[in-house]
Design a protein around this motif. Structure first.
Motif, PDB file in Angstrom:
ATOM      1  N   SER A  63     -21.706   3.065  37.555  1.00 31.84           N
ATOM      2  CA  SER A  63     -20.908   4.211  37.079  1.00 31.84           C
ATOM      3  C   SER A  63     -20.826   5.302  38.237  1.00 31.84           C
ATOM      4  O   SER A  63     -21.661   5.401  38.912  1.00 31.84           O
ATOM      5  N   PRO A  64     -19.549   5.922  38.233  1.00 26.06           N
ATOM      6  CA  PRO A  64     -19.434   6.996  39.323  1.00 26.06           C
ATOM      7  C   PRO A  64     -20.043   8.082  38.745  1.00 26.06           C
ATOM      8  O   PRO A  64     -20.517   8.361  37.538  1.00 26.06           O
ATOM      9  N   PRO A  65     -20.401   9.081  39.772  1.00 22.67           N
ATOM     10  CA  PRO A  65     -20.864  10.428  39.451  1.00 22.67           C
ATOM     11  C   PRO A  65     -20.012  11.185  38.608  1.00 22.67           C
ATOM     12  O   PRO A  65     -18.845  11.016  38.498  1.00 22.67           O
ATOM     13  N   GLY A  66     -20.591  11.736  37.466  1.00 23.53           N
ATOM     14  CA  GLY A  66     -19.967  12.485  36.395  1.00 23.53           C
ATOM     15  C   GLY A  66     -19.776  11.788  35.287  1.00 23.53           C
ATOM     16  O   GLY A  66     -18.918  12.150  34.175  1.00 23.53           O
ATOM     17  N   SER A  67     -19.978  10.455  35.494  1.00 23.26           N
ATOM     18  CA  SER A  67     -19.628   9.341  34.186  1.00 23.26           C
ATOM     19  C   SER A  67     -20.413   9.704  32.956  1.00 23.26           C
ATOM     20  O   SER A  67     -21.481  10.211  32.908  1.00 23.26           O
TER      21      SER A  67
END
Length: 581
Positions: free
Chosen positions: A142-146
């Motif tokens: 998953s991406p950063p901040g997810s």
């Protein structure tokens, strides 16, 4: 921490769970004065012959535990794991490692132990998961901040391109406490916090899903008949990361009085345990017990033993003691202080993280170096430095009677009933402990107390596994045979028989009165009187001392004559203990 195999059953906190009628007081408070035996499952007993201890192996040895006379068994992690840190890197908190068995094997083990009158305590590891856990795999994808990354402590790096760790913090096992990940698109990305090994990413306990999921884990095992929980790294869950990224943090500075360390013993962690007590532990009848592994300042230990929280906390003060009456009495005073908070004192001399006290008491004392540190240095030199193992065993036998004479609960570590020493000469290429690798060889680690137990005096594995099966990963030394269970069984004066006798006598002598009175009649002697008038005398003075007149209940010195004690001629040799009434 969600299981990928068997879903947990949610139990409403208000619903009756384990019994239709209230449990008797002794069932509710069994943990206060219990003798609990720690089993390290992977080195206790191997039933299927693959070289790794397993749950059916434990079930096959219930008779030994019953004959020893313990009240409960505490199982170190048996969960799926890559064993990057001896099983404390947990892939799934609600499953059994297939190499160790199945949930059905776990249920059968619990039934067998309960049938023998032995309660079951399991390790829970709430501070972190393994890097193979489903949550962490989702976070990496998953991406950063997810949402997925919010369950862990991910942060951007410092410097150009974020190539430097978010802070200078070092891990317990050496090296940076941060590990950089590769983002889904293949580029270097964020960093995650791991206070221990990189394979053990820390969870973020400000995340509500993390908190709720651990409640489900506790219910899952309680519903399977587990009587209590040992909480790993109980002082480390709640952290103030962002407020201290620019501050140098001493990772081993766990003993602050103010609760202001960014990573350890923060006041807010008690809110977590208050919820555990309210929503899970007290929702069962009898309530499920809990004991904290919390390396904190002695003045703050009672917070973890609060009846509205976990209820009990380990006292590790005896670990640091040399064979010295003053040091031990100070440690005992600190342990007794826990009773003032409504909990019970706890006593332990060894566990899976320490050099066995049988060895520790034989390592010469060095100026400015603690007992545990001196013993670690002895292990790191493969045991080549001078040490008196016979003296260590003599003192360990005496320490047992001192420990069992104290009010409160006692935690024993597997193999100490055999007088096992630390196995120091494990080849470096066979060492598994991450401490050895990440310290660059500065420490050899904890493997020497985790070697597979000897059950018989002969055989390729000394009865640890079936003959013809695989050998344990860390080979047992030849000297294991003569000190095996079978070799000591029924042998008068053996360490095994001393443990059996001591636990049997303690059970008769123990009352609900936790009173203790010190008698200061000789330097270097720990002489205490317990309710009922019986006495425990431990001689750490280096010279023989007279014993009070009375009935000799038990002695670590097999040469002590009961008739001489009864006639007032009893003399206690150095490095020995006796119980007299």
């Amino acid at each position: 921490m969600t299981s990928t195999t068997t879903p947990a059953r949610r139990v409403p906190a208000s619903a009756p769970v384990a019994a239709p009628t209230p449990a008797a007081p002794e069932a509710r408070d069994w943990w206060r004065r219990a003798v609990v035996y720690q089993v390290y499952p992977r080195s206790f007993a191997d039933a299927d012959g693959d070289g790794l201890g397993d749950l059916r192996g434990i079930t096959s040895r219930v008779g030994h535990l019953a004959s020893l006379g313990v009240d409960a068994v505490w199982l170190s992690p048996f969960y799926p794991s890559a064993l990057a840190d001896g099983g404390y890197d947990v892939d799934d908190h609600r499953a059994v490692d297939p190499r160790l068995g199945t949930l059905e094997d776990f249920d059968e083990m619990v039934r067998a132990l309960h049938a023998a009158g032995i309660r079951v305590v399991v390790d829970v590891v709430p501070n972190h998961t393994s890097d193979r856990h489903a949550w962490f795999r989702e976070a990496l994808a998953s991406p950063p901040g997810s949402r997925a990354r919010g369950r862990y402590v991910f942060r951007d790096g410092r410097g150009p391109g974020g190539h430097e760790p978010p802070s200078s913090w070092r891990s317990i096992f050496g090296g940076s406490a941060w590990q950089r990940v590769t983002e889904p698109d293949g580029t270097p990305g964020q960093w995650f916090l791991h206070i221990f090994a990189p394979e053990q990413p820390d969870l973020d306990w400000s995340d509500e899903e993390v908190r709720e999921d651990m409640l489900e884990t506790l219910r899952f095992w309680a519903d399977r008949g587990v009587d209590g929980f040992r909480v790993d790294v109980a002082h480390g869950l709640v952290k103030d990361v962002d407020g201290h990224l620019d501050v140098h943090v001493e990772i081993l500075d766990t003993g602050r009085e103010g609760g202001n360390h960014p990573l350890w013993d923060r006041d807010e962690v008690q809110d977590v345990y208050a919820q555990w007590r309210r929503d899970v532990l007290d929702a069962y009848d009898p309530p499920r017990s809990a004991v904290a592994e919390a390396s904190v300042h002695p003045h703050r230990r009672a917070r973890y033993a609060d009846p509205l929280g976990l209820g009990q906390a380990f006292n590790f003060d005896l670990f640091a003691c040399a064979w010295d009456a003053g040091e031990m009495r100070t440690a005992i005073a600190g342990g007794l202080a826990q009773m003032a908070a409504g909990s019970s004192a706890t006593w332990t001399l060894s566990n899976h993280d320490s050099v066995r006290h049988t060895t520790r008491f034989g390592v010469p004392r060095r100026s400015g170096v603690g007992s545990q540190e001196a013993a670690k240095a002895w292990v790191t030199t493969d045991g080549r430095d001078p040490v008196d193992l016979d003296l260590g065993l003599r003192r360990a036998r005496a320490a047992l009677l001192l420990e069992l004479a104290l009010p409160g609960a006692v935690y024993l570590y597997q193999g100490e009933e055999l007088g096992l020493h630390e196995v120091a000469d494990i080849p470096w290429d066979a060492v598994e402990d991450p401490i050895a690798v990440r310290s660059g060889g500065g420490e050899k680690g904890r493997d020497g107390c985790r070697v597979a137990l000897p059950w018989t005096p002969d055989g390729t594995t000394f009865g640890f596994g079936p003959e013809g099966g695989a050998l344990p990963g860390m080979r047992q030394p030849a000297w294991f045979g003569p000190v095996s269970v079978a070799a000591q069984d029924g042998v008068a004066g053996s360490t095994l028989e001393l443990y059996r006798s001591a636990l049997r006598v303690r059970r008769v002598l123990t009352t609900v009165d936790d009173g203790l009175e010190w008698v200061d009649d000789a330097p270097g002697v720990l002489h205490l009187v317990r309710p009922g008038g019986w006495r425990s005398i431990t001689n750490l003075s280096g010279a023989a001392v007279p014993l009070p007149v009375g009935e000799l209940l038990l002695a670590s010195d097999t040469d002590l004559d009961p008739a001489a004690v009864a006639q007032g001629r009893g003399v206690l040799a150095p490095d020995c203990s006796a119980w007299v009434r």
